[in-house]
Design an enzyme around this catalytic site. Structure first.
Site, PDB file in Angstrom:
ATOM      1  CE  LYS A 177      -4.274   1.865   2.342  1.00  0.00           C
ATOM      2  NZ  LYS A 177      -5.105   1.852   1.273  1.00  0.00           N
TER       3      LYS A 177
HETATM    4  N1  PPE Z   1      -7.881  -1.262  -2.778  1.00  0.00           N
HETATM    5  C1  PPE Z   1      -7.665  -0.095  -2.975  1.00  0.00           C
HETATM    6  C2  PPE Z   1      -6.731   0.502  -3.632  1.00  0.00           C
HETATM    7  C3  PPE Z   1      -7.172   0.894  -1.460  1.00  0.00           C
HETATM    8  O1  PPE Z   1      -6.995   1.736  -1.828  1.00  0.00           O
HETATM    9  C4  PPE Z   1      -8.164  -0.222  -0.207  1.00  0.00           C
HETATM   10  C5  PPE Z   1      -8.355   0.493   0.754  1.00  0.00           C
HETATM   11  C6  PPE Z   1      -8.934  -1.272  -0.682  1.00  0.00           C
HETATM   12  C7  PPE Z   1      -8.957  -1.629  -1.823  1.00  0.00           C
HETATM   13  C8  PPE Z   1      -9.711  -1.457   0.429  1.00  0.00           C
HETATM   14  O2  PPE Z   1      -8.386  -1.984   1.363  1.00  0.00           O
HETATM   15  P1  PPE Z   1      -8.732  -2.255   2.904  1.00  0.00           P
HETATM   16  O3  PPE Z   1      -9.368  -0.962   3.630  1.00  0.00           O
HETATM   17  O4  PPE Z   1      -7.694  -3.278   3.881  1.00  0.00           O
HETATM   18  O5  PPE Z   1     -10.588  -3.141   3.079  1.00  0.00           O
HETATM   19  N2  PPE Z   1      -8.261   2.378   0.877  1.00  0.00           N
HETATM   20  C9  PPE Z   1      -8.168   2.758   1.833  1.00  0.00           C
HETATM   21  C10 PPE Z   1      -7.698   4.052   1.651  1.00  0.00           C
HETATM   22  C11 PPE Z   1      -9.107   5.469   1.124  1.00  0.00           C
HETATM   23  C12 PPE Z   1      -8.337   6.788   1.208  1.00  0.00           C
HETATM   24  O6  PPE Z   1      -9.383   7.471   0.109  1.00  0.00           O
HETATM   25  O7  PPE Z   1      -7.811   7.283   1.604  1.00  0.00           O
HETATM   26  C13 PPE Z   1      -9.738   2.855   2.919  1.00  0.00           C
HETATM   27  O8  PPE Z   1      -9.916   1.992   2.278  1.00  0.00           O
HETATM   28  O9  PPE Z   1      -9.131   3.147   3.664  1.00  0.00           O
END
Ligand code: PPE
Length: 309
Positions: free
Chosen positions: A149
């Site tokens: 990430k």
């Molecule tokens: N894909 C991406 C590209 C992504 O950024 C997130 C989280 C996810 C999938 C889902 O992952 P998880 O949160 O572990 O279930 N994106 C984070 C950032 C959002 C933002 O605008 O800043 C979040 O949801 O916290």
């Protein structure tokens, strides 16, 4: 920030910091929830594991080990006194010298916390969102590692999100370089047809979402089959239900894609069942059988907080 508490207004870095120029940062997004039994962080250890994994891929060694960082997350919420908040741990290459080589720059750390409501709008969780398939693809394997990430990955996410916003959509679904469904700008995606849940596999340029893992576990608990397999674009249009998952977006139904109505254009039964289970767990309405919740305040602190409020 770097081991001490800093007022929000003073949490600054030098404009010559490596991260500003070259995207040399990794981060997390975590939520805490307010439950009848006190404030809890959802899946703290899974998020910290991914955080340290992201750092490893980018050859960054945090000064704090994981258990100290865990304590720092808890302390940061406590000093701010939040019952429910969003938590943003960040590791970044700081100020020393410019030039692509990051090794000369210090690895610095910060934890930001703030109150963040429904990410895709108040209605989104119930009514669903309208999305498009993006004209931008997710990064190819062996370019920007999707399992990490990294702040740099979010240049791609911004292109996806800006296009969707300017076109009047709430969000977009991006395809991977081979044209298969990948994920949203900040969400994983699930597709339901005939009672089976499909989601793109780890090789499909997706972030290994913690909420994705939660949904797979909850679906299996509920006896609904989940298949991780490549998802062709047209499967989106003919699905009975489609939903996004993410820490910020939680579980958000999708009601249309490219102006094609998905199912009945309303939150479907499988989405509803999983969403209900998810919110029952994070809001402390059912027993935390998976050991996903970490209390923020000790019982003594919680009693003291009630006593002073
Ligand atoms: N894909 C991406 C590209 C992504 O950024 C997130 C989280 C996810 C999938 C889902 O992952 P998880 O949160 O572990 O279930 N994106 C984070 C950032 C959002 C933002 O605008 O800043 C979040 O949801 O916290």
């Amino acid at each position: 920030m770097n081991g001490g508490f800093v007022d929000w207004a003073d949490a600054k870095i030098h404009v010559g910091s490596h991260v500003v120029h070259y995207g040399s940062g990794v981060f997390e997004g975590i939520r805490s929830y307010d439950t009848p039994g006190g404030s809890v962080i959802f899946r703290l250890d899974a998020h910290l594991r991914r955080f340290y994994d992201s750092a490893k891929v980018y050859r960054m060694t945090p000064e704090m080990d994981r258990s100290d960082f865990r304590e720092a997350v808890l302390e940061t919420i406590r000093v701010n006194g939040y019952a429910a908040c969003y938590i943003r741990p960040l590791l970044y290459r700081g100020y020393h010298s410019l030039g692509v080589n990051p090794f000369t720059c210090p690895v610095e750390a910060a934890i930001l916390v703030w109150e963040w409501g429904a990410y895709l709008g108040e209605d989104a969780l119930e009514k669903g969102v309208d999305v498009q398939v993006s004209s931008w693809s997710r990064p190819a394997p062996n370019t920007f590692p999707a399992m990490a990430k990294s702040t740099a990955n979010y240049a791609n996410s911004q292109l996806i999100k800006m296009e969707a916003t300017l076109n009047g959509y709430d969000e977009a679904i991006a395809l991977d370089p081979s044209g298969l469904v990948s994920e949203g700008s900040g969400q994983n995606i699930f597709v339901i047809r005939d009672g089976v849940i499909f989601t793109p596999p780890m090789g499909g340029s997706v972030l290994p979402g913690i909420t994705r893992d939660v949904v797979i576990t909850l679906a299996r608990d509920l006896g609904t089959p989940v298949v991780e397999q490549p998802v062709p674009r047209e499967m989106l249009y003919v699905a009975d239900e489609v939903f996004f998952t993410g820490t910020a977006a939680e579980i958000s139904p999708i009601r249309s894609i490219d102006k094609i109505t998905i199912g009945d254009g309303a939150r479907g039964p499988v989405t509803t069942a999983i969403q209900r289970r998810f919110f029952d767990i994070v809001n402390g309405r059912v027993t935390d059988t998976h050991d996903w919740l970490t209390p923020v305040y000790s019982v003594a602190e919680a009693v003291a907080a009630v006593g002073t409020s």
